[in-house]
Design a protein around this motif. Structure first.
Motif, mmCIF file in Angstrom:
data_model
loop_
_atom_site.group_PDB
_atom_site.id
_atom_site.type_symbol
_atom_site.label_atom_id
_atom_site.label_comp_id
_atom_site.label_asym_id
_atom_site.label_seq_id
_atom_site.Cartn_x
_atom_site.Cartn_y
_atom_site.Cartn_z
ATOM 1 N N VAL A 192 1.585 0.194 -3.557
ATOM 2 C CA VAL A 192 2.232 -0.804 -4.420
ATOM 3 C C VAL A 192 1.779 -2.202 -4.000
ATOM 4 C CG1 VAL A 192 4.425 -1.816 -5.155
ATOM 5 C CG2 VAL A 192 4.262 0.649 -4.803
ATOM 6 N N GLY A 193 1.227 -2.943 -4.963
ATOM 7 C CA GLY A 193 0.804 -4.323 -4.708
ATOM 8 C C GLY A 193 1.765 -5.306 -5.349
ATOM 9 N N GLU A 194 1.317 -6.557 -5.427
ATOM 10 C CA GLU A 194 2.188 -7.635 -5.909
ATOM 11 C C GLU A 194 2.129 -7.770 -7.428
ATOM 12 O OE1 GLU A 194 2.046 -11.277 -3.541
ATOM 13 O OE2 GLU A 194 1.630 -12.382 -5.383
ATOM 14 N N GLY A 195 0.942 -8.036 -7.931
ATOM 15 C CA GLY A 195 0.777 -8.218 -9.374
ATOM 16 C C GLY A 195 -0.695 -8.404 -9.678
ATOM 17 N N PRO A 196 -1.082 -8.225 -10.939
ATOM 18 C CA PRO A 196 -2.498 -8.316 -11.309
ATOM 19 C C PRO A 196 -3.088 -9.694 -11.046
ATOM 20 C CG PRO A 196 -1.117 -7.576 -13.167
ATOM 21 C CD PRO A 196 -0.201 -7.963 -12.068
ATOM 22 N N GLY A 197 -4.377 -9.707 -10.683
ATOM 23 C CA GLY A 197 -5.128 -10.960 -10.601
ATOM 24 C C GLY A 197 -5.980 -11.086 -11.863
ATOM 25 N N ALA A 198 -6.977 -11.992 -11.808
ATOM 26 C CA ALA A 198 -7.772 -12.299 -13.005
ATOM 27 C C ALA A 198 -8.516 -11.069 -13.524
ATOM 28 C CB ALA A 198 -8.752 -13.411 -12.683
ATOM 29 N N GLU A 199 -9.175 -10.358 -12.631
ATOM 30 C CA GLU A 199 -9.991 -9.208 -13.041
ATOM 31 C C GLU A 199 -9.115 -8.092 -13.614
ATOM 32 O OE1 GLU A 199 -13.431 -7.800 -13.977
ATOM 33 O OE2 GLU A 199 -13.281 -9.703 -12.905
ATOM 34 N N GLU A 200 -7.969 -7.876 -12.951
ATOM 35 C CA GLU A 200 -7.037 -6.833 -13.398
ATOM 36 C C GLU A 200 -6.487 -7.174 -14.780
ATOM 37 O OE1 GLU A 200 -6.875 -8.311 -10.360
ATOM 38 O OE2 GLU A 200 -7.572 -6.639 -9.113
ATOM 39 N N ASP A 201 -6.210 -8.471 -14.982
ATOM 40 C CA ASP A 201 -5.676 -8.953 -16.263
ATOM 41 C C ASP A 201 -6.685 -8.717 -17.397
ATOM 42 O OD1 ASP A 201 -3.860 -10.739 -17.908
ATOM 43 O OD2 ASP A 201 -5.686 -11.954 -17.916
ATOM 44 N N ARG B 299 -6.381 -2.748 -15.407
ATOM 45 C CA ARG B 299 -6.324 -1.754 -14.320
ATOM 46 C C ARG B 299 -5.964 -2.459 -13.009
ATOM 47 N NH1 ARG B 299 -11.680 0.823 -13.469
ATOM 48 N NH2 ARG B 299 -10.404 2.205 -12.182
ATOM 49 N N PRO B 300 -5.179 -1.795 -12.150
ATOM 50 C CA PRO B 300 -4.765 -2.449 -10.913
ATOM 51 C C PRO B 300 -5.883 -2.458 -9.863
ATOM 52 C CG PRO B 300 -3.945 -0.202 -10.941
ATOM 53 C CD PRO B 300 -4.633 -0.426 -12.274
ATOM 54 N N PHE B 301 -5.903 -3.480 -9.065
ATOM 55 C CA PHE B 301 -6.805 -3.563 -7.907
ATOM 56 C C PHE B 301 -8.262 -3.218 -8.257
ATOM 57 C CE2 PHE B 301 -2.789 -3.551 -5.592
ATOM 58 C CZ PHE B 301 -3.050 -4.489 -4.585
ATOM 59 N N VAL B 302 -8.835 -4.006 -9.168
ATOM 60 C CA VAL B 302 -10.247 -3.810 -9.491
ATOM 61 C C VAL B 302 -11.089 -5.050 -9.143
ATOM 62 C CG1 VAL B 302 -10.030 -2.020 -11.260
ATOM 63 C CG2 VAL B 302 -9.760 -4.424 -11.912
ATOM 64 N N LYS C 125 -11.774 -8.277 -6.041
ATOM 65 C CA LYS C 125 -12.247 -8.245 -4.638
ATOM 66 C C LYS C 125 -11.263 -7.511 -3.728
ATOM 67 C CE LYS C 125 -15.615 -11.774 -3.996
ATOM 68 N NZ LYS C 125 -15.512 -12.871 -4.990
ATOM 69 N N ALA C 126 -9.964 -7.809 -3.897
ATOM 70 C CA ALA C 126 -8.947 -7.136 -3.072
ATOM 71 C C ALA C 126 -8.960 -5.638 -3.357
ATOM 72 C CB ALA C 126 -7.560 -7.715 -3.347
ATOM 73 N N GLY C 127 -9.228 -5.291 -4.608
ATOM 74 C CA GLY C 127 -9.279 -3.883 -5.005
ATOM 75 C C GLY C 127 -10.445 -3.155 -4.346
ATOM 76 N N ALA D 234 -0.007 0.918 -8.185
ATOM 77 C CA ALA D 234 0.816 0.150 -9.142
ATOM 78 C C ALA D 234 1.197 -1.187 -8.503
ATOM 79 C CB ALA D 234 2.058 0.947 -9.522
ATOM 80 N N ASN D 235 1.830 -2.015 -9.276
ATOM 81 C CA ASN D 235 2.250 -3.331 -8.813
ATOM 82 C C ASN D 235 3.723 -3.577 -9.123
ATOM 83 O OD1 ASN D 235 -0.126 -4.795 -7.756
ATOM 84 N ND2 ASN D 235 -0.966 -4.444 -9.800
ATOM 85 N N VAL D 236 4.292 -4.553 -8.430
ATOM 86 C CA VAL D 236 5.677 -4.948 -8.695
ATOM 87 C C VAL D 236 5.784 -5.582 -10.083
ATOM 88 C CG1 VAL D 236 7.454 -6.620 -8.027
ATOM 89 C CG2 VAL D 236 6.387 -5.190 -6.297
ATOM 90 N N PHE E 84 -0.168 -5.202 5.554
ATOM 91 C CA PHE E 84 -0.664 -6.445 4.955
ATOM 92 C C PHE E 84 -1.395 -6.166 3.634
ATOM 93 C CE2 PHE E 84 -0.900 -7.996 9.540
ATOM 94 C CZ PHE E 84 0.258 -8.751 9.433
ATOM 95 N N HIS E 85 -1.378 -7.173 2.762
ATOM 96 C CA HIS E 85 -2.061 -7.083 1.466
ATOM 97 C C HIS E 85 -3.578 -7.244 1.686
ATOM 98 C CE1 HIS E 85 -3.253 -8.069 -2.623
ATOM 99 N NE2 HIS E 85 -2.068 -7.660 -3.028
ATOM 100 N N PRO E 86 -4.411 -6.481 0.944
ATOM 101 C CA PRO E 86 -5.867 -6.630 1.100
ATOM 102 C C PRO E 86 -6.349 -8.078 0.908
ATOM 103 C CG PRO E 86 -5.383 -4.767 -0.327
ATOM 104 C CD PRO E 86 -4.063 -5.403 0.002
HETATM 105 N N1 URA Z 1 -3.429 -7.902 -6.063
HETATM 106 C C1 URA Z 1 -2.356 -7.135 -6.338
HETATM 107 O O1 URA Z 1 -1.324 -7.253 -5.698
HETATM 108 N N2 URA Z 1 -2.474 -6.249 -7.313
HETATM 109 C C2 URA Z 1 -3.564 -6.079 -8.014
HETATM 110 O O2 URA Z 1 -3.574 -5.223 -8.891
HETATM 111 C C3 URA Z 1 -4.672 -6.871 -7.696
HETATM 112 C C4 URA Z 1 -4.596 -7.785 -6.724
#
Ligand code: URA
Length: 249
Positions: free
Chosen positions: A101-110, A114-117, A119-121, A141-143, A215-217
């Protein structure tokens, strides 16, 4: 002004004191009232009941498809206004060993939905691989399901509005274990403010499922020296699943 949680404040004070010590300061005068206020347990800022009851979960959320459909037209908070697309989550949906479980989508995910796609992904993919899994073997998934502008942390109300989706996803997916990536994920799942620095590596529980905070990626991309700690946490997760990490090629 940015919101500061109790634990965020404690971390700022720690940093300030370390700085003073490094500057050679050996004594500081502190008002007794300040010490007493800091010694008190904080009030949880996101009480669990409020989070659970924030948005009634419709009865038709009996499948992941129903959640995805509902999320795709969700207007429960202002994050819907700037999103390109929603990011509900993906992966093995039938009792996977691990839910990340991550925080929320970033630019690429938006952009991709798709989640975590981003750099962090890519780093998360490497972490998953190092554990002996493929991305398709786990659920991600994300919060919050919509991108917060400029990748800021989602605010309390946004989390409250979105958390019922994640809760219902977890109930349907039934993961064996959950790995919470970063403080926001843990705050969302536990319904209280946390210090990820203190909590990482220490088993928690969400709805009867063991939850490992780490920790978050994105944080690891900023400070790669913290990868060691994360690997320690992920090995605890593998041990709990009765697995050992594969030998490195
Ligand atoms: N960071 C997050 O927490 N979630 C994502 O899907 C991408 C980056």
């Amino acid at each position: 002004m940015a919101e500061t949680t109790y634990y965020g404040l404690i971390e700022d004070i720690e940093k300030y004191l370390e700085y003073q010590r490094d500057e050679g300061v050996q004594r500081l005068e502190v008002d007794r009232a300040v010490l007493e206020a800091l010694a008190k347990d904080p009030e949880p800022e996101v009480p669990e009941e409020v989070v659970v009851d924030a948005v009634p979960i419709p009865d038709d959320f009996q499948s992941l498809e129903a959640i995805v459909a509902h999320v795709s037209t969700c207007t429960n908070c202002d994050l819907c206004q700037a999103r390109t697309t929603t990011v509900p989550g993906e992966g093995k949906s039938d009792a996977p060993d691990i839910l990340f479980v991550g925080e929320g989508p970033g630019a690429e995910e938006d952009m991709q939905g798709r989640p975590f796609v981003g750099k962090a992904g890519q780093l998360l993919d490497k972490m998953i691989e190092a554990m002996g899994y493929a991305r398709e073997d786990v659920y991600i998934a994300n919060v919050v399901k919509c991108r917060p502008p400029n990748n800021r942390k989602p605010v309390k109300d946004e989390m409250k509005m979105c958390l019922p989706y994640l809760r219902q996803q977890i109930a349907l997916i039934r993961p064996k274990l959950i790995v919470g990536l970063g403080g926001t994920a843990i705050e969302g799942l536990l319904g209280k403010p946390v210090s990820i620095t203190r909590m990482r590596g220490v088993w928690q529980e969400y709805a009867g499922i063991k939850l490992m905070p780490t920790f978050h990626p994105s944080y690891l991309l900023r400070d790669p020296s913290k990868k060691k700690e994360v690997w320690t946490d992920l090995k605890l997760v593998l041990a709990e699943l009765g697995k050992v990490p594969p030998s490195r090629k």
